[in-house]
Enzyme design. Structure first.
Site, PDB file in Angstrom:
ATOM      1  N   GLY A   1       0.943  -1.152  -0.067  1.00 22.55           N
ATOM      2  CA  GLY A   1      -0.028  -0.119   0.235  1.00 22.55           C
ATOM      3  C   GLY A   1       0.819   1.183  -0.027  1.00 22.55           C
ATOM      4  O   GLY A   1       0.626   2.250  -0.697  1.00 22.55           O
TER       5      GLY A   1
ATOM      6  N   THR B   1      -6.732  -9.832  13.255  1.00 24.11           N
ATOM      7  CA  THR B   1      -7.736  -8.712  13.033  1.00 24.11           C
ATOM      8  C   THR B   1      -7.500  -7.989  11.978  1.00 24.11           C
ATOM      9  O   THR B   1      -6.293  -7.537  11.903  1.00 24.11           O
ATOM     10  CB  THR B   1      -8.082  -8.046  14.333  1.00 24.11           C
ATOM     11  OG1 THR B   1      -8.476  -8.948  15.472  1.00 24.11           O
ATOM     12  CG2 THR B   1      -9.024  -6.905  14.302  1.00 24.11           C
TER      13      THR B   1
ATOM     14  N   CYS C   1      15.936  -0.726   1.955  1.00 29.84           N
ATOM     15  CA  CYS C   1      16.240  -1.963   2.971  1.00 29.84           C
ATOM     16  C   CYS C   1      17.543  -2.225   3.243  1.00 29.84           C
ATOM     17  O   CYS C   1      18.209  -2.778   3.956  1.00 29.84           O
ATOM     18  CB  CYS C   1      15.711  -3.280   2.520  1.00 29.84           C
ATOM     19  SG  CYS C   1      13.857  -3.097   2.572  1.00 29.84           S
TER      20      CYS C   1
END
Lengths: 405, 399
Positions: B200, B237, B325
């Site tokens: 995203g 969740t 990274c």
């Protein structure tokens, strides 16, 4: 929606507005704080990294840990998976046996089931009828090849608090790792990892007024606990959990845990008085059973079975209350709560249980309205129940021979 | 002066409208979508809508093919480990030498566990050799995992063609598409791609939310256990606000696709040409004729990329040298090494990655700022004389 009264704080909590406000600063361009904390070549990255480390301190502070012992994850489920699978695979040479409780959250139970398919052996202990673990039985279950015991701090359905200090002493003396799912206890029960001999501990932000999709795993450094990573990649979180760090989520969890640490004592007092008010309110109803020990229990939880009332009809009748029967993760299924079954409750009582969980924004008016509704609806449902009628006539329902259709 | 952010392949700013859409899900519609009561149900409906928005962006046939995860790395791990569990007798994986660390590190780990990893090589423009690929496909291969676009150079791989070849050989095909989603139009329903990873935060939605696209009827084994969420394929969740944000961002990306292909591409080209016209001994890496519209990776010979970046940061320009990274490492990136970029140039690469928020004024400021920075550093470089390289014969190879 405003009419519905939210009494399901153990399923999830709203994000505290103070937390939400802080999170938003780390999303848009306005404050220049949207960077990737792994970006080492510019100020956007540096600012993001600073925010992540501040939050790590805030989370560590709540449990008196070293910030280096906190690993960010996407939630308690991932933390449980990482702790249990990660430890099992790392220490597989030492042994392949694990111990847990039948009343654990699915995140622990399903992970253990997967390990069984991978050649590990798992002992599932039933707790005592009050929901607490029997230490003698636990001690007896530990074998030379046992590598890990996983027991939740606070049960999500009945809110009982396990004695993690006593369990930790036992596991440490036997050289077995101790993992604790603390999703339901953080911010409600004081935790101090310098005195409790817990090796791994899972946390969730959204049970504690932080955002959903955010969690952490405490991994003890002294004595050092090793894990095999479940997600490989950029080497974030010292290789234990790769993936770009969600800065705003982390900041949210940090702020939520900071607030929890500051406000826990006063909040617990307020919430407990509301819970006791609710308890007193429903105690007047006939054939009501409290599930789980009331002494060793978090202050915001009340789990009650209403005998002779059918679970789903009760949920439907109490539409004005947002409550749950069993945990939200299993509430889509219509099976009776496996936690209550494990405590020795009958199917009928397990089926007619409701979990009320109170929180930071619950008001006295809401509790009073809930009591009123419960009285009204229980009476109505029982009026329609042939079983209730038989019970009132003094028929022993356990000895009734039911004819097959 | 406002800082200029040209590191959009690392992460992006979230659009104000995306944040506005997320906000109610923090403090008002905060129910757990798994809960049966009104709070939960309402949230469940909002998630369904977001899932459709992502489906549209991917050109997927069914909304159930969209599985929400916590990030691109999780999606990659889930995809590859799923294939290994689903086909326990297959012990080989095909990937490339230039993948993101998320795939590379996982493969290194799997190699230690006894799997055979085939890493496809690239040429000096970062292109794959499909003959090499064809020869490796066999019933021993559990999965092919090839990135759609390289994060450092923006070079695009022919993943649709590669997926067809894999499919014909009966091998699952996964693509790490975190750099392409939202930048080039996708039509997964007419492809043979079985799994695709999306992140995203690379498309102006928040961090902490990703997607694994899983084609219907693809054999699958979940990574995270412990809940029925995402149809039992990803427990935990749901990150509700993140999902809502991603949905809105997906819709915005669809609307901005044309802009990305025209305005952003022109700005990128202007930036690249503007710099190269002024700076000698510099060249773009990767395949300039086939790359993402927002990415330009320039190698500046005889100086350190990290030094360029720190000086640029001082004048308010944020760029990077490779993947975030591996940021901070002084080794030349694995991507530059795979392309056989000379050591003296591989050390001096800078990646500029634009977004639809990048303006023409910002690009002009960067074009002005870069040449003096390069000149300043070359003055200090032992490999650089008064007008050019100190020695033409200086050509060290990799250690």
């Amino acid at each position: 929606m405003s009419k519905t009264i939210y009494l399901d704080y153990s399923a999830t909590t709203p994000v505290d507005p103070r937390v939400a406000e802080k999170m938003c600063r780390y999303l848009t361009a306005e404050y220049g704080l949207f960077g990737n904390p792994a970006s080492r070549s510019h100020s956007f990255g540096w600012a993001a990294e600073e925010a992540v480390e501040e939050a790590r301190q805030q989370v560590a502070a709540l449990i008196n840990a070293d910030p280096k012992e906190i690993v960010w994850t996407s939630g308690a489920t991932e933390s449980d998976n990482l702790a249990i699978k990660g430890a099992a695979h790392f220490y597989a040479k030492k042994g392949k046996h694990l111990i847990t409780l039948t009343t654990e959250h699915k995140a622990v139970l399903d992970t253990c089931r997967q390990l069984e398919r991978d050649g590990f052996e798992v002992t599932y202990l039933d707790p005592r009828p009050d929901g607490l673990v029997d230490l003698d039985r636990l001690a007896a279950a530990i074998r030379p090849d046992t590598i890990l015991v996983s027991i939740m701090h606070v049960n999500n359905e009945i809110g009982v608090i396990q004695d993690i200090d006593a369990i930790g002493q036992l596991t440490r003396s036997k050289g077995v790792l101790f993992h604790v799912d603390a999703a339901q206890s953080a911010g409600k029960v004081p935790i101090d990892v310098t005195t409790s001999q817990v090796d791994l501990m899972s946390f969730s932000a959204h049970k504690c007024y932080g955002p959903k999709g955010m969690g952490a795993l405490y991994v003890r450094r002294k004595p050092r606990v090793r894990l095999e990573a479940q997600m490989h990649g950029g080497g974030h979180e010292r290789g234990l959990r790769s993936g770009t760090l969600p800065v705003h989520q982390i900041v949210g969890m940090g702020e939520a845990f900071r607030l929890a640490r500051e406000e826990m004592a006063s909040e617990n007092e307020r919430v407990r008085s509301l819970r006791d008010r609710l308890l007193a309110g429903v105690s007047g109803i006939e054939e009501v059973y409290i599930n789980g020990d009331m002494e060793r229990r978090v202050p915001h939880n009340l789990n009650v079975s209403f005998n002779f009332v059918e679970g789903e009809s009760l949920m439907m009748a109490l539409k004005e209350l947002a409550v749950s029967s069993g945990s939200a993760c299993t509430s889509a299924s219509l099976e009776p709560s496996y936690v209550l079954r494990a405590l020795g409750r009958s199917d009928e009582l397990a089926h007619s249980s409701i979990r009320f969980t109170i929180g930071r924004f619950t008001t006295e008016t809401e509790v009073d309205r809930a009591i009123e509704l419960i009285h009204e609806k229980i009476a109505k449902l029982r009026e329609l129940s042939p079983l209730w009628e038989m019970f009132k006539e003094g028929i022993d329902l356990d000895n009734v021979k039911w004819a097959a259709h | 002066m406002d800082p200029i952010y040209l590191d959009n392949n690392a992460t992006t700013r979230v659009d104000d409208a995306v944040v506005a859409a997320m906000l109610p899900f923090f403090t008002e519609q905060y129910g757990n979508p798994s809960s049966m009561h009104a709070f939960g149900e309402k949230v469940g409906r909002a998630l369904k809508n977001a899932r459709r928005q992502v489906q549209t962006l991917l050109g997927a046939e069914h909304d159930s093919e969209v599985i929400f995860t916590s990030c691109g790395t999780e999606s990659n791990s889930t995809a590859i480990l799923s294939a290994l569990r689903a086909y326990p007798d297959r012990r080989e994986i095909i990937t490339t030498t230039v993948e993101h660390p998320a795939v590379l590190t996982l493969c290194e780990h799997l190699e230690k566990e006894g799997y055979t990893i085939h890493r496809l090589k690239v040429d000096n423009k970062g292109r794959l050799n499909l003959d090499e690929y064809r020869a490796l496909l066999s019933p021993q291969v559990a999965i092919v995992s090839v990135m759609w676009a390289n994060n450092e150079t923006g070079t695009l791989f022919p993943v649709e063609e590669m997926a067809e070849l894999a499919n014909a050989a009966g091998v699952q095909f996964h693509t790490d598409a975190v750099q392409v989603v939202g930048k080039i139009p996708l039509d997964l329903k007419n492809s043979k791609i079985d799994m695709l990873s999306l992140s995203g935060h690379k498309l102006h939605s928040p961090k902490g939310i990703g997607v694994l696209y899983l084609r219907r009827n693809t054999r699958f084994r979940p990574l995270l256990r412990g809940g029925h969420q995402e149809r039992g394929r990803r427990a935990g969740t749901e990150n509700v606000a993140g999902i809502i944000g991603l949905g809105v961002a997906a819709e915005q990306a669809m609307a901005a696709m044309e802009h990305e292909q025209t305005v952003v591409r022109d700005l990128r080209d202007r930036l690249e040409q503007g710099i190269l016209a002024q700076v000698p001994n510099a060249f773009p890496t990767g395949d300039p004729s086939n790359r993402l519209p927002n990415t330009s990776n320039i190698a500046f010979e005889f100086i350190e990329g990290e030094a360029i970046l720190l000086l640029l940061n001082k004048v308010g320009i944020a760029a990077s040298s490779g993947s975030a990274c591996t940021s901070g490492s002084l080794e030349p990136s694995h991507v530059m090494r795979a392309m056989d970029i000379p050591y003296t140039a591989a050390h001096g690469t800078v990646r500029f990655s634009l977004s639809r928020y990048t303006t023409a004024e910002e690009i002009e400021r960067v074009i002005e700022a870069v040449p003096p920075v390069v000149e300043q550093l070359r003055k200090l470089s032992p490999y650089w004389g008064t007008k050019g390289p100190a020695s033409e014969s200086f050509a060290p190879t990799y250690a």
